[in-house]
Design an enzyme around this catalytic site. Structure first.
Site, mmCIF file in Angstrom:
data_model
loop_
_atom_site.group_PDB
_atom_site.id
_atom_site.type_symbol
_atom_site.label_atom_id
_atom_site.label_comp_id
_atom_site.label_asym_id
_atom_site.label_seq_id
_atom_site.Cartn_x
_atom_site.Cartn_y
_atom_site.Cartn_z
ATOM 1 N N GLU A 428 5.611 31.226 28.568
ATOM 2 C CA GLU A 428 5.328 29.800 28.741
ATOM 3 C C GLU A 428 4.607 29.553 30.063
ATOM 4 O O GLU A 428 5.104 29.943 31.130
ATOM 5 C CB GLU A 428 6.633 29.013 28.682
ATOM 6 C CG GLU A 428 7.309 29.102 27.318
ATOM 7 C CD GLU A 428 8.794 28.790 27.374
ATOM 8 O OE1 GLU A 428 9.270 28.369 28.448
ATOM 9 O OE2 GLU A 428 9.474 28.971 26.349
ATOM 10 N N ALA A 458 9.028 28.600 22.595
ATOM 11 C CA ALA A 458 9.596 29.210 21.392
ATOM 12 C C ALA A 458 10.021 30.629 21.749
ATOM 13 O O ALA A 458 9.374 31.600 21.363
ATOM 14 C CB ALA A 458 8.565 29.211 20.264
ATOM 15 N N GLU A 459 11.115 30.733 22.509
ATOM 16 C CA GLU A 459 11.486 32.046 23.060
ATOM 17 C C GLU A 459 11.746 33.094 21.997
ATOM 18 O O GLU A 459 11.357 34.254 22.149
ATOM 19 C CB GLU A 459 12.715 31.902 23.967
ATOM 20 C CG GLU A 459 12.417 31.349 25.341
ATOM 21 C CD GLU A 459 12.318 29.839 25.387
ATOM 22 O OE1 GLU A 459 11.992 29.281 26.447
ATOM 23 O OE2 GLU A 459 12.569 29.201 24.325
ATOM 24 N N ALA A 484 16.362 33.353 32.990
ATOM 25 C CA ALA A 484 17.149 34.391 32.319
ATOM 26 C C ALA A 484 18.095 33.816 31.281
ATOM 27 O O ALA A 484 18.426 34.485 30.296
ATOM 28 C CB ALA A 484 17.938 35.193 33.354
ATOM 29 N N ASP A 485 18.539 32.571 31.474
ATOM 30 C CA ASP A 485 19.442 31.947 30.510
ATOM 31 C C ASP A 485 18.825 31.883 29.120
ATOM 32 O O ASP A 485 19.542 31.788 28.122
ATOM 33 C CB ASP A 485 19.787 30.528 30.958
ATOM 34 C CG ASP A 485 20.320 30.474 32.379
ATOM 35 O OD1 ASP A 485 21.500 30.171 32.564
ATOM 36 O OD2 ASP A 485 19.528 30.752 33.305
ATOM 37 N N PHE A 486 17.510 31.932 29.038
ATOM 38 C CA PHE A 486 16.848 31.790 27.753
ATOM 39 C C PHE A 486 16.958 33.039 26.892
ATOM 40 O O PHE A 486 16.485 33.051 25.746
ATOM 41 C CB PHE A 486 15.381 31.412 27.952
ATOM 42 C CG PHE A 486 15.180 30.132 28.726
ATOM 43 C CD1 PHE A 486 16.234 29.243 28.950
ATOM 44 C CD2 PHE A 486 13.940 29.816 29.256
ATOM 45 C CE1 PHE A 486 16.050 28.073 29.678
ATOM 46 C CE2 PHE A 486 13.746 28.647 29.973
ATOM 47 C CZ PHE A 486 14.799 27.772 30.193
ATOM 48 N N ILE A 487 17.596 34.093 27.427
ATOM 49 C CA ILE A 487 17.875 35.239 26.550
ATOM 50 C C ILE A 487 18.775 34.824 25.389
ATOM 51 O O ILE A 487 18.714 35.424 24.309
ATOM 52 C CB ILE A 487 18.500 36.434 27.296
ATOM 53 C CG1 ILE A 487 19.888 36.097 27.840
ATOM 54 C CG2 ILE A 487 17.576 36.956 28.382
ATOM 55 C CD1 ILE A 487 20.644 37.296 28.364
ATOM 56 N N HIS A 529 20.323 27.183 33.858
ATOM 57 C CA HIS A 529 19.148 27.880 34.394
ATOM 58 C C HIS A 529 19.518 28.821 35.538
ATOM 59 O O HIS A 529 18.673 29.149 36.361
ATOM 60 C CB HIS A 529 18.108 26.870 34.911
ATOM 61 C CG HIS A 529 17.364 26.135 33.850
ATOM 62 N ND1 HIS A 529 17.973 25.222 33.031
ATOM 63 C CD2 HIS A 529 16.056 26.171 33.464
ATOM 64 C CE1 HIS A 529 17.072 24.710 32.196
ATOM 65 N NE2 HIS A 529 15.906 25.280 32.436
#
Length: 725
Positions: A428, A458-459, A484-487, A529
């Site tokens: 992104e 759109a991870e 990293a939270d988006f893992i 986050h």
């Protein structure tokens, strides 16, 4: 009064049907090929169900009986350069692709089976039975079939899980400048999955050469498509993304083939993706040899109505009508296919000497050995020119300059893209804002146009796309997750797909890619986050993890990581490291040793083990406390790469250990490490392993609560004071 005008979708939606004259116009040899392939697949699936009924298949057996026409018709126009993947119900698609690859001139009624055809059927059957002779050496079974060399990239047990990978295959084709396409097969259930919708959107936005092939068999286990969605014509999904879509009778092999001809002409010429929905039906339950009516969710009348439109019988009627074959020839074909499969079943099973009469067992010599269980989880360390290897502690002043940590990240990636045109960066905003959200891709879009890809939010979609590029192998993807939270958002792609792909499909192919993860602790971005993902990632088999604490280490670790054939997660501290100015290398090509930690300070009283920005806090705490602590910077965090030699040598000297990490207890990395140190090094420990870590709660927005939630230098000093007491 407001004005209301009807809007039209930006793409067409078509119902496609074949008529009798279409059958009349087709080369008879092609009709023979389709019919023989469908009979082979039907006989194959019947044999699988027979073995499953005798308890010789470990795990599920998702048969595709009734759905042969969609697989055969869609695969026939494909080349070996075209790549497919699919779902747990994928035997028929895999076989159609493989049979076309080994018999490019097609099949004729009455012809003998070639050795290559027999091998395809045997190895597929062996794989489903979990045997060494299978395409994945028995690891994949029914749900994970792969023969990468002919473009069968792997079927998948997670509903919708394979779809983002296929966008990666398509992107690789696009970047390579070929006219090859990707075809991803999935069912009605996956049509409602978020990762599928993300993949549709990315494919449309980037005009990727991919066909989304929906096998609508109307049942997700026992739940109907009418129960699951407002419009059961699932090809309507394409319209929401501006993708032209076709709906076709999935029982009619020729209709499917003709619609694929039209669709492929669209996709191969750079016009972007397409959706094809094949209206079809599975004769049996989700798993096993019983019809759905046996479980009460379908009627026998419904099942009979679909069997009246059996795809094999439909093709046979046309062959008889056109005098291509008579009933005797067709019956002989059926018998020959059944006989071949009985012979192949006899190669994998034999009478059980300890069983009752007629009971079979798998031939013992065909099982993979127990020693094979962990082979191929990851690749071996690559050979590197010794002249490139530095320790990171051996730089002289004239080899260093002063730079911000984040600028070194950008410079290191610039160098890798400059020296290797396979490297791509995606994520992104990486293509804008003068280097993305923090500047880590500064200068890359301008100097490497087309290779820095700004993605939608759109991870799951773009992480899976990176995984597909890695599996394809022609390019090296660097995927950036903004935090990293988006893992968790991309968890299926990271853990179930990318991390397991190499081992799951037999361990024979690389999965080389990089995933950059920004850790937002102390940035004020709050609970969602601020996660340190080290503890979570270390539980996932297949990933390597690097955690650079200095700019010098960043360059050497990045270069080392990108030489491996494995997926590697790079942990980067945002506020705690990005803005720091310090020593930075002028050489951007050296490599730090694989799997080697660094002793940042030697000491005799306690071993402090840490990573990232907490390494410096450990050094500060040792000086403040007066304890003679030895500080180890792990650098490599995954279990396979951890430097036990350095840890062991230090603990034997100090006999005490403190593990230091910044983040919360729940996702702690130190928990498993403490237990492993206790197990391995118990005889040298004079005290329990102590841990410094954050609190139970994730950091809050409040500056005061954020400070309290994260471990800091004072916490380390307090723990060292305990040791003195």
């Amino acid at each position: 009064m407001p004005t209301i005008e009807p809007l039209k979708p930006s793409a067409g939606w078509y119902q496609f049907s074949a008529v009798e004259s279409d059958w009349d116009a087709v080369d008879p040899a092609q009709l023979e090929t389709m019919t023989v392939q469908m009979h082979l697949i039907r006989a194959f699936e019947e044999q699988v169900l027979e073995l499953a009924g005798q308890k010789l298949i470990n795990g599920p057996a998702h048969s595709s009986i009734g759905q042969e026409a969609g697989a055969v018709g869609s695969a026939l126009p494909l080349t070996t350069a075209d790549q497919i993947n699919g779902s747990h119900r994928g035997h028929h698609q895999f076989l159609a692709k493989a049979l076309n690859a080994v018999a490019p001139d097609g099949f004729r009624l009455g012809a003998d089976w070639t050795p290559d055809v027999v091998t395809v059927l045997y190895r597929t059957l062996a794989e489903i039975a979990g045997l060494s002779d299978g395409y994945c050496h028995g690891r994949g079974g029914s749900m994970h079939l792969q023969w990468k060399e002919i473009g069968a990239m792997g079927t998948n047990a997670i509903v919708g899980g394979a779809v983002p990978f296929a966008t990666g295959f398509a992107k690789a084709h696009q970047l390579a400048g070929t006219d090859a396409v990707a075809v991803t097969y999935f069912g009605d259930g996956a049509s409602n999955i978020g990762s599928t919708l993300e993949a549709l959107n990315i494919a449309a936005a980037w005009k990727l050469p991919i066909v989304f092939f929906i096998e609508n068999n109307h049942y997700a286990v026992s739940t109907t498509d009418e129960e699951s969605t407002a419009d059961a014509r699932l090809s309507v999904r394409g319209l929401g993304f501006g993708i032209p879509s076709w709906r076709v009778d999935g029982q009619d092999a020729l209709a499917v083939k003709l619609v694929m001809d039209e669709v492929l002409a669209h996709v191969r010429t750079g016009q972007g993706p397409a959706v094809v929905e094949a209206d079809t039906y599975r004769y049996f339950h989700q798993n096993g040899p019983f019809p759905g009516s046996a479980f009460g969710y379908r009627s026998k009348e419904e099942e009979a109505s679909w069997r009246d439109r059996d795809p094999l019988q439909m093709a046979e009627r046309h062959l008889e009508r056109l005098d291509i074959a008579d009933r005797e020839q067709l019956d002989a074909l059926r018998r020959a296919c059944k006989q071949l499969m009985r012979e192949l079943a006899g190669r994998i099973a034999e009478p059980d000497p300890a069983g009752r009469p007629g009971q079979l067992r798998i031939r013992p010599e065909l099982w993979p050995p127990a020693s094979f269980i962990d082979v191929g989880i990851r690749g071996d360390w690559p050979d590197v020119d010794p002249a490139r290897v530095r320790t990171g502690l051996d730089f002289t002043a004239d080899e260093l300059t002063t730079a911000r940590f984040v600028d070194v990240i950008a410079a290191a990636m610039h160098r890798r893209m400059e020296t290797d045109d396979r490297v791509l960066v995606l994520g992104e905003d990486v293509h804008k804002l003068n280097g993305g959200s923090r500047g880590a891709t500064k200068g890359l879009p301008q100097d490497f146009p087309g290779r820095v890809l700004g993605t939608p939010i759109a991870e799951a979609g773009f992480t899976g796309l990176g995984g597909g590029i890695a599996l394809d192998g022609r390019f090296y993807p660097v995927v950036e997750l903004m935090y990293a939270d988006f893992i968790w958002v991309a968890a299926d792609q990271i853990f179930n797909q990318i991390g397991r792909a190499r081992h799951m499909f037999g361990g024979d192919h690389d999965m080389a890619m990089l995933m950059r993860l920004k850790i937002g602790t102390t940035t004020g971005y709050g609970s969602q986050h601020s996660m340190d993902p080290a503890g979570v990632l270390s539980t996932s088999v297949g990933w390597r993890i690097i955690a650079p604490s200095t700019a010098v280490d960043y360059v050497g670790l990045l270069n080392a990581a990108m030489l491996t054939g494995d997926p590697v997660a790079v942990l980067e501290h945002d506020a705690d490291l990005y803005k720091l100015e310090g020593p930075a290398p002028t050489d951007l090509d050296y490599v730090l040793p694989f799997g080697k930690a660094a002793v940042r300070r030697e000491g005799s009283e306690v071993t402090l083990i840490s990573y990232l920005s907490m390494v410096q806090r450990c050094l500060d705490a040792v000086e403040q406390s007066g304890v003679d602590g030895e500080v180890i910077d792990l650098r490599w965090l995954d279990r396979a790469s951890l430097d036990w030699d350095t840890i062991t040598e230090s603990v034997r000297k100090t006999n005490r250990v403190v593990i230091v990490e910044q983040g919360a207890q729940g996702t702690s990395y130190g928990g498993w490490l403490a237990g492993e140190i206790g197990r391995r090094l118990f005889d040298w420990l004079d005290a329990p392993v102590l841990r410094v870590q954050g609190g139970e709660a994730a950091p809050s927005i409040s500056k005061a609560l954020e400070t309290a939630a994260n471990a800091n230098t004072d916490d380390i000093v307090a723990t060292l004071d305990e040791l003195k007491g």
